[in-house]
Design a protein around this motif. Structure first.
Motif, PDB file in Angstrom:
ATOM      1  N   VAL A  53      12.583  61.877 -42.027  1.00 15.40           N
ATOM      2  CA  VAL A  53      13.640  62.430 -41.187  1.00 15.40           C
ATOM      3  C   VAL A  53      14.952  61.753 -41.570  1.00 15.40           C
ATOM      4  CG1 VAL A  53      14.490  62.780 -38.847  1.00 15.40           C
ATOM      5  CG2 VAL A  53      12.020  62.853 -39.302  1.00 15.40           C
ATOM      6  N   ASP A  54      15.890  62.544 -42.068  1.00 13.74           N
ATOM      7  CA  ASP A  54      17.177  62.002 -42.515  1.00 13.74           C
ATOM      8  C   ASP A  54      16.987  60.871 -43.521  1.00 13.74           C
ATOM      9  OD1 ASP A  54      18.569  63.776 -40.851  1.00 13.74           O
ATOM     10  OD2 ASP A  54      18.472  62.382 -39.155  1.00 13.74           O
ATOM     11  N   GLY A  55      16.023  61.061 -44.407  1.00 15.38           N
ATOM     12  CA  GLY A  55      15.813  60.106 -45.488  1.00 15.38           C
ATOM     13  C   GLY A  55      15.019  58.873 -45.103  1.00 15.38           C
ATOM     14  N   ARG A  56      14.495  58.804 -43.871  1.00 17.98           N
ATOM     15  CA  ARG A  56      13.775  57.619 -43.416  1.00 17.98           C
ATOM     16  C   ARG A  56      12.419  58.011 -42.831  1.00 17.98           C
ATOM     17  NH1 ARG A  56      16.086  53.027 -43.284  1.00 17.98           N
ATOM     18  NH2 ARG A  56      14.749  52.234 -41.609  1.00 17.98           N
ATOM     19  N   VAL A  57      11.491  57.041 -42.855  1.00 17.86           N
ATOM     20  CA  VAL A  57      10.187  57.213 -42.225  1.00 17.86           C
ATOM     21  C   VAL A  57       9.991  56.056 -41.258  1.00 17.86           C
ATOM     22  CG1 VAL A  57       7.701  57.424 -42.544  1.00 17.86           C
ATOM     23  CG2 VAL A  57       9.260  58.315 -44.299  1.00 17.86           C
ATOM     24  N   GLU A  58      10.019  56.346 -39.977  1.00 12.18           N
ATOM     25  CA  GLU A  58       9.869  55.312 -38.940  1.00 12.18           C
ATOM     26  C   GLU A  58       8.404  55.292 -38.489  1.00 12.18           C
ATOM     27  OE1 GLU A  58      12.109  53.206 -38.059  1.00 12.18           O
ATOM     28  OE2 GLU A  58      13.911  54.089 -38.954  1.00 12.18           O
ATOM     29  N   ASP A  59       7.582  54.536 -39.200  1.00 12.81           N
ATOM     30  CA  ASP A  59       6.143  54.477 -38.909  1.00 12.81           C
ATOM     31  C   ASP A  59       5.843  53.329 -37.945  1.00 12.81           C
ATOM     32  OD1 ASP A  59       6.923  52.734 -40.966  1.00 12.81           O
ATOM     33  OD2 ASP A  59       4.971  52.791 -41.945  1.00 12.81           O
ATOM     34  N   THR A  60       6.284  53.508 -36.719  1.00 15.59           N
ATOM     35  CA  THR A  60       6.254  52.442 -35.719  1.00 15.59           C
ATOM     36  C   THR A  60       4.845  51.975 -35.401  1.00 15.59           C
ATOM     37  OG1 THR A  60       8.242  53.414 -34.745  1.00 15.59           O
ATOM     38  CG2 THR A  60       7.058  51.794 -33.425  1.00 15.59           C
ATOM     39  N   ILE A 106      10.403  54.872 -49.215  1.00 12.82           N
ATOM     40  CA  ILE A 106       9.912  53.637 -48.601  1.00 12.82           C
ATOM     41  C   ILE A 106       9.949  53.779 -47.080  1.00 12.82           C
ATOM     42  CG2 ILE A 106      10.406  51.183 -48.276  1.00 12.82           C
ATOM     43  CD1 ILE A 106      11.494  51.180 -51.159  1.00 12.82           C
ATOM     44  N   LYS A 107       8.830  53.504 -46.432  1.00 14.10           N
ATOM     45  CA  LYS A 107       8.752  53.590 -44.980  1.00 14.10           C
ATOM     46  C   LYS A 107       9.287  52.306 -44.340  1.00 14.10           C
ATOM     47  CE  LYS A 107       4.609  56.499 -45.353  1.00 14.10           C
ATOM     48  NZ  LYS A 107       3.207  56.741 -44.916  1.00 14.10           N
ATOM     49  N   ARG A 108       9.568  52.389 -43.043  1.00 18.71           N
ATOM     50  CA  ARG A 108      10.076  51.221 -42.320  1.00 18.71           C
ATOM     51  C   ARG A 108       9.102  50.051 -42.397  1.00 18.71           C
ATOM     52  NH1 ARG A 108      14.050  47.949 -41.117  1.00 18.71           N
ATOM     53  NH2 ARG A 108      14.008  47.116 -38.994  1.00 18.71           N
ATOM     54  N   ASP A 130       3.083  60.748 -40.882  1.00 17.10           N
ATOM     55  CA  ASP A 130       4.453  60.323 -41.162  1.00 17.10           C
ATOM     56  C   ASP A 130       5.279  61.461 -41.758  1.00 17.10           C
ATOM     57  OD1 ASP A 130       3.723  57.704 -40.397  1.00 17.10           O
ATOM     58  OD2 ASP A 130       2.984  57.291 -42.419  1.00 17.10           O
ATOM     59  N   GLU A 131       6.529  61.526 -41.330  1.00 18.31           N
ATOM     60  CA  GLU A 131       7.462  62.517 -41.860  1.00 18.31           C
ATOM     61  C   GLU A 131       8.775  61.843 -42.228  1.00 18.31           C
ATOM     62  OE1 GLU A 131       7.957  65.514 -38.912  1.00 18.31           O
ATOM     63  OE2 GLU A 131       5.913  66.299 -39.098  1.00 18.31           O
ATOM     64  N   GLY A 146      -0.083  55.285 -46.558  1.00 24.06           N
ATOM     65  CA  GLY A 146       0.819  54.490 -47.378  1.00 24.06           C
ATOM     66  C   GLY A 146       1.938  53.807 -46.606  1.00 24.06           C
ATOM     67  N   ILE A 147       2.486  52.748 -47.211  1.00 20.54           N
ATOM     68  CA  ILE A 147       3.751  52.182 -46.743  1.00 20.54           C
ATOM     69  C   ILE A 147       4.907  52.794 -47.534  1.00 20.54           C
ATOM     70  CG2 ILE A 147       2.745  50.037 -45.879  1.00 20.54           C
ATOM     71  CD1 ILE A 147       3.806  48.658 -48.446  1.00 20.54           C
ATOM     72  N   VAL A 148       4.547  53.649 -48.496  1.00 19.46           N
ATOM     73  CA  VAL A 148       5.520  54.475 -49.217  1.00 19.46           C
ATOM     74  C   VAL A 148       5.091  55.933 -49.044  1.00 19.46           C
ATOM     75  CG1 VAL A 148       6.515  55.069 -51.458  1.00 19.46           C
ATOM     76  CG2 VAL A 148       6.077  52.663 -50.887  1.00 19.46           C
ATOM     77  N   HIS A 149       6.004  56.761 -48.585  1.00 17.93           N
ATOM     78  CA  HIS A 149       5.716  58.178 -48.353  1.00 17.93           C
ATOM     79  C   HIS A 149       5.783  58.944 -49.666  1.00 17.93           C
ATOM     80  CE1 HIS A 149       6.724  62.379 -47.287  1.00 17.93           C
ATOM     81  NE2 HIS A 149       6.085  62.152 -46.147  1.00 17.93           N
ATOM     82  N   ILE A 150       4.827  59.863 -49.861  1.00 22.33           N
ATOM     83  CA  ILE A 150       4.826  60.725 -51.039  1.00 22.33           C
ATOM     84  C   ILE A 150       5.056  62.175 -50.593  1.00 22.33           C
ATOM     85  CG2 ILE A 150       3.520  61.587 -53.004  1.00 22.33           C
ATOM     86  CD1 ILE A 150       4.132  58.642 -53.268  1.00 22.33           C
TER      87      ILE A 150
END
Length: 472
Positions: A387-394, A453-455, A384-385, A440-444
């Motif tokens: 990108v523009d303040g969001r993490v889209e962990d589809t 916070i991830k999607r 996960d990365e 995680g569901i929260v990115h560190i």
């Protein structure tokens, strides 16, 4: 979680799972997950998130020693800082509460709360009192695991889990914690994944303390389970209103072909991964098939040990991650046969939700005295990365939806499953894989300790909000 480096292969998820999904987390209207008494939470472990490895009287653990040994952990990473949860716990509790999560599973660090003579370290105890007290203020149910692999190094120096005395020292630790944290814990788990502690730690050396001997593995397992059995009456005496249980990682094994040899290989895999722990707990004996797998490695079992281990439990925690395809090794064991064209996670593990359903139903059929179950870990690693303040962990969103559907299917088949904990609340120190694998569901951001916070977390929060509204 189970974390065997030999399981990792280079694999990518199917392209279809990287396409945008519209609100994919919402379960169907008839799902058991809509029940307000079905707990939905997240889990962590002390060494993986706390950091502060030398602060306030904390002693070294076997994972401090192991991770500081060159070549043992990817990139030379250690848990010395991790997610700095020891200092940022208030922010992390607010994250939990903000997402609306109903329960939090954490572990306490044995080296943080006792000195080498068994005397309490009040600074360490006060940390857990503050943390658990704030969780209770927020209305979050607390599930506390006493042992998530961070054995004090001074006990390992005396033999660790190969030394029967460690089981009695664990009972002392359980006594201290249940007296000090009385009233702050809703459910106690004695051990997390004794299979990993015994097999990965003492059988093949992939985990701390890094020993590799089949006889060591079976003896370590016996002492781990004995420690569990000795702790259960102590927990009952000191904190009678809480639930008491154990957390086991389980594996689904399926034959690579319909040959008798491959079918037997799959059976033996599940004996080694599942029955090795569950038979002593619920039948009071070790499975006879272990002798076929590992001849000459029977542990030393003293009179009364198995009755102690089989003490009745209030719940069983189940951790599930993947399925393994098995073939006969041509002798009396099995070998993994990685399947082609299947979806895999960053760990190289196959995504196989049906395995969770099938195991739960199988356990209900096998063990007449099976207690209620909580899925205490389920989740996946992805690269996960932000990108523009969001993490889209589809892929994680799809993974969670399908595994929760498998839990629902098991419940409808009569299995008493009462809750589900996502692994993990936040990215963390992933044992032998260091900080590369993100569960995680929260990115560190490990350089800044920023939480994002991830999607997937957003969708879990949305579901819980919808469920609460529906219940009113």
């Amino acid at each position: 979680m189970e974390n065997d480096a030999s399981a990792v292969i280079d694999a990518k998820p199917p392209q279809s799972l990287t396409d945008p999904l519209t609100d994919p987390f919402t379960p169907p209207a008839d799902s058991s997950l809509w029940r307000t008494n079905f707990l939905l939470g997240a889990a962590t472990a002390s060494y993986q998130i706390e950091g502060a490895a030398t602060e306030d009287g904390r002693l070294p653990s076997i994972w401090d020693t192991f991770s500081a040994t060159p070549g043992k952990v990817l990139a030379g990473d250690t848990g010395a800082l991790a997610c700095d949860h020891y200092h940022r716990w208030e922010e992390d509790v607010n994250l939990l509460a903000g997402l609306g999560l109903e329960a939090y599973r954490l572990s306490t660090a044995w080296p943080r709360v006792m000195d080498e003579n068994g005397a309490p370290n009040h600074k360490g105890l006060d940390f857990y009192k503050r943390l658990l007290g704030r969780l209770k203020e927020k209305g979050i149910s607390t599930f506390v695991t006493l042992y998530h692999w961070d054995l004090p190094q001074h006990l390992e120096d005396r033999g660790g889990w190969l030394n029967r005395d460690t089981a009695y020292r664990f009972a002392d630790y359980a006594d201290l914690m249940s007296r000090e944290l009385h009233g702050l814990v809703d459910a106690w788990a004695t051990l997390n994944e004794p299979w990993c502690s015994a097999y990965l730690g003492y059988g093949n050396g992939h985990h701390a303390p890094g020993l590799a001997n089949g006889r060591f593995a079976t003896q370590a397992m016996h002492h781990l389970l004995l420690a569990h059995g000795l702790a259960i009456p102590v927990l009952h005496a000191n904190d009678p209103r809480s639930l008491k249980g154990l957390v086991a990682n389980v594996g689904r094994g399926t034959p690579n072909s319909e040959s008798a040899g491959d079918r037997r290989a799959a059976e033996l895999y599940e004996v080694q991964h599942n029955a090795w722990i569950l038979d002593p707990l619920f039948k009071g004996e070790y499975p006879q098939d272990l002798v076929e797998l590992w001849p000459g490695t029977e542990p030393l079992v003293l009179e009364g040990d198995m009755q102690t281990i089989a003490a009745p439990l209030d719940f069983l925690g189940i951790n599930y991650y993947f399925r393994t395809s098995l073939a006969s090794d041509g002798a009396h064991g099995f070998r993994d046969v990685p399947l082609e064209g299947v979806e895999r996670t960053q760990m190289g593990w196959e995504v196989y939700p049906d395995g969770l359903r099938d195991l739960l139903i199988g356990f209900k059929e096998t063990y007449a005295n099976l207690p209620p179950i909580y899925i205490t870990e389920n989740g996946m690693a992805s690269n996960d990365e932000v990108v523009d303040g969001r993490v889209e962990d589809t892929q994680r969103i799809s993974f969670l939806k399908r595994h929760l559907a498998a839990v629902d299917q098991a419940i409808k088949a009569g299995v008493d499953v009462r809750g589900y904990f996502l692994w993990s609340l936040m990215d963390n120190f992933e044992w032998a894989f260091g900080y590369e694998r993100r569960f995680g569901i929260v990115h560190i951001d490990y350089a800044t300790q920023k939480r994002t916070i991830k999607r997937s977390a957003e969708l879990v929060a949305k579901f819980l909000k919808d469920r609460n509204a529906r219940a009113q």
